[in-house]
Write a protein that holds these residues in place. Sequence first.
Motif, PDB file in Angstrom:
ATOM      1  N   ASN A   7      22.114  40.542  51.597  1.00 48.74           N
ATOM      2  CA  ASN A   7      21.509  39.521  51.604  1.00 48.74           C
ATOM      3  C   ASN A   7      22.672  38.754  52.558  1.00 48.74           C
ATOM      4  O   ASN A   7      23.338  37.898  52.173  1.00 48.74           O
ATOM      5  CB  ASN A   7      21.693  38.955  50.075  1.00 48.74           C
ATOM      6  N   ASN A   8      21.876  37.719  53.146  1.00 57.34           N
ATOM      7  CA  ASN A   8      22.588  36.577  54.018  1.00 57.34           C
ATOM      8  C   ASN A   8      23.128  35.700  53.174  1.00 57.34           C
ATOM      9  O   ASN A   8      23.837  34.708  52.907  1.00 57.34           O
ATOM     10  CB  ASN A   8      21.811  35.912  54.875  1.00 57.34           C
ATOM     11  N   LYS A   9      21.858  35.223  51.870  1.00 55.74           N
ATOM     12  CA  LYS A   9      22.221  33.747  51.162  1.00 55.74           C
ATOM     13  C   LYS A   9      23.244  34.827  50.374  1.00 55.74           C
ATOM     14  O   LYS A   9      24.083  33.727  49.699  1.00 55.74           O
ATOM     15  CB  LYS A   9      21.109  33.879  50.166  1.00 55.74           C
ATOM     16  N   ALA A  10      23.961  35.660  49.705  1.00 60.32           N
ATOM     17  CA  ALA A  10      24.129  36.366  48.549  1.00 60.32           C
ATOM     18  C   ALA A  10      26.135  36.152  49.099  1.00 60.32           C
ATOM     19  O   ALA A  10      26.659  35.783  50.322  1.00 60.32           O
ATOM     20  CB  ALA A  10      23.568  37.631  47.777  1.00 60.32           C
ATOM     21  N   LYS A  11      26.697  35.490  48.323  1.00 55.24           N
ATOM     22  CA  LYS A  11      28.467  35.693  48.576  1.00 55.24           C
ATOM     23  C   LYS A  11      28.891  36.545  47.475  1.00 55.24           C
ATOM     24  O   LYS A  11      28.518  36.676  46.206  1.00 55.24           O
ATOM     25  CB  LYS A  11      28.798  34.573  48.487  1.00 55.24           C
ATOM     26  N   CYS A  12      29.668  37.351  48.079  1.00 51.92           N
ATOM     27  CA  CYS A  12      30.701  39.295  47.280  1.00 51.92           C
ATOM     28  C   CYS A  12      31.191  38.469  46.884  1.00 51.92           C
ATOM     29  O   CYS A  12      32.449  38.187  47.425  1.00 51.92           O
ATOM     30  CB  CYS A  12      30.214  39.968  48.426  1.00 51.92           C
ATOM     31  N   LEU A  13      32.353  39.378  46.117  1.00 55.35           N
ATOM     32  CA  LEU A  13      33.612  39.466  45.310  1.00 55.35           C
ATOM     33  C   LEU A  13      34.249  40.575  45.669  1.00 55.35           C
ATOM     34  O   LEU A  13      34.454  41.459  45.897  1.00 55.35           O
ATOM     35  CB  LEU A  13      33.770  38.558  43.777  1.00 55.35           C
ATOM     36  N   GLN A  14      35.524  40.097  46.248  1.00 52.17           N
ATOM     37  CA  GLN A  14      35.953  41.522  45.915  1.00 52.17           C
ATOM     38  C   GLN A  14      37.972  40.971  45.793  1.00 52.17           C
ATOM     39  O   GLN A  14      38.166  39.588  45.972  1.00 52.17           O
ATOM     40  CB  GLN A  14      36.426  41.789  47.263  1.00 52.17           C
ATOM     41  N   LEU A  15      38.792  42.029  45.262  1.00 51.22           N
ATOM     42  CA  LEU A  15      39.838  41.416  44.911  1.00 51.22           C
ATOM     43  C   LEU A  15      41.130  41.824  46.057  1.00 51.22           C
ATOM     44  O   LEU A  15      40.770  42.150  47.569  1.00 51.22           O
ATOM     45  CB  LEU A  15      40.521  42.429  43.880  1.00 51.22           C
ATOM     46  N   THR A  16      41.688  40.463  46.248  1.00 53.32           N
ATOM     47  CA  THR A  16      42.372  40.770  47.655  1.00 53.32           C
ATOM     48  C   THR A  16      43.599  41.178  47.059  1.00 53.32           C
ATOM     49  O   THR A  16      44.137  42.250  46.229  1.00 53.32           O
ATOM     50  CB  THR A  16      43.180  39.090  47.867  1.00 53.32           C
ATOM     51  N   THR A  17      45.032  42.028  48.292  1.00 60.66           N
ATOM     52  CA  THR A  17      45.904  42.832  47.585  1.00 60.66           C
ATOM     53  C   THR A  17      46.683  42.598  47.206  1.00 60.66           C
ATOM     54  O   THR A  17      46.980  43.201  45.698  1.00 60.66           O
ATOM     55  CB  THR A  17      46.450  42.504  49.396  1.00 60.66           C
ATOM     56  N   ILE A  18      47.295  41.369  46.963  1.00 59.41           N
ATOM     57  CA  ILE A  18      47.704  40.574  45.535  1.00 59.41           C
ATOM     58  C   ILE A  18      46.781  39.930  44.568  1.00 59.41           C
ATOM     59  O   ILE A  18      47.632  40.902  42.906  1.00 59.41           O
ATOM     60  CB  ILE A  18      48.002  38.930  46.092  1.00 59.41           C
ATOM     61  N   GLY A  19      45.463  40.590  44.446  1.00 56.32           N
ATOM     62  CA  GLY A  19      44.268  40.262  43.520  1.00 56.32           C
ATOM     63  C   GLY A  19      44.628  42.295  42.334  1.00 56.32           C
ATOM     64  O   GLY A  19      44.205  41.968  41.745  1.00 56.32           O
ATOM     65  N   GLU A  20      44.659  42.884  43.589  1.00 54.05           N
ATOM     66  CA  GLU A  20      45.054  43.944  43.104  1.00 54.05           C
ATOM     67  C   GLU A  20      45.768  44.433  42.271  1.00 54.05           C
ATOM     68  O   GLU A  20      45.758  44.784  41.105  1.00 54.05           O
ATOM     69  CB  GLU A  20      44.497  45.137  44.632  1.00 54.05           C
ATOM     70  N   GLU A  21      47.319  44.621  42.504  1.00 57.78           N
ATOM     71  CA  GLU A  21      48.570  44.430  42.755  1.00 57.78           C
ATOM     72  C   GLU A  21      48.396  43.288  40.799  1.00 57.78           C
ATOM     73  O   GLU A  21      48.208  44.194  39.742  1.00 57.78           O
ATOM     74  CB  GLU A  21      49.671  44.216  42.691  1.00 57.78           C
ATOM     75  N   CYS A  22      47.856  41.969  40.677  1.00 55.06           N
ATOM     76  CA  CYS A  22      47.392  41.653  39.382  1.00 55.06           C
ATOM     77  C   CYS A  22      46.680  42.449  38.328  1.00 55.06           C
ATOM     78  O   CYS A  22      47.131  42.470  36.719  1.00 55.06           O
ATOM     79  CB  CYS A  22      46.815  39.891  39.520  1.00 55.06           C
TER      80      CYS A  22
END
Length: 140
Positions: free
Chosen positions: A91-106
């Motif tokens: 979906n071009n309108k939607a924005k998805c979320l993902q953890l960064t490498t630091i986010g994964e570590e946290c």
Amino acid sequence: MNQVLNKSDLIDLLGERSTQLRKQFEELWSERHEIPLTISESFILRSIKQQTLPTISQLSKSLDISRQAAHKMIKNLEAKGLVEVVPSRTNNKAKCLQLTTIGEECHNENELLKLEIEESIAQKVGNESLNLLKKILESD
């Protein structure tokens, strides 16, 4: 403190203990890490980790918070370098979320911290009592 807790009803007891656990988590986290993280932000990291590329809308629904609150928290996590907002593949309108490498570590570190806190509770009340409490809180 215990006198107040002894005279409280269940809702007040759960609320007070929740507040204490949140405070303990945040204090321990801030002692050990340079990146500040609240228990609410930790909860969002966990929710993002459990879902595959959730949208902000999906996240707000699953956490039962407003989209505005979700956006604000995501902006804070993004500024800390823990979360990335990426375009949706479907979906071009939607924005998805993902953890960064630091986010994964946290995320991994705060899961370990929660286990540590849980172990300290088990030492005080016993494993059987803790498991019973968890079973009761998990039930409908």
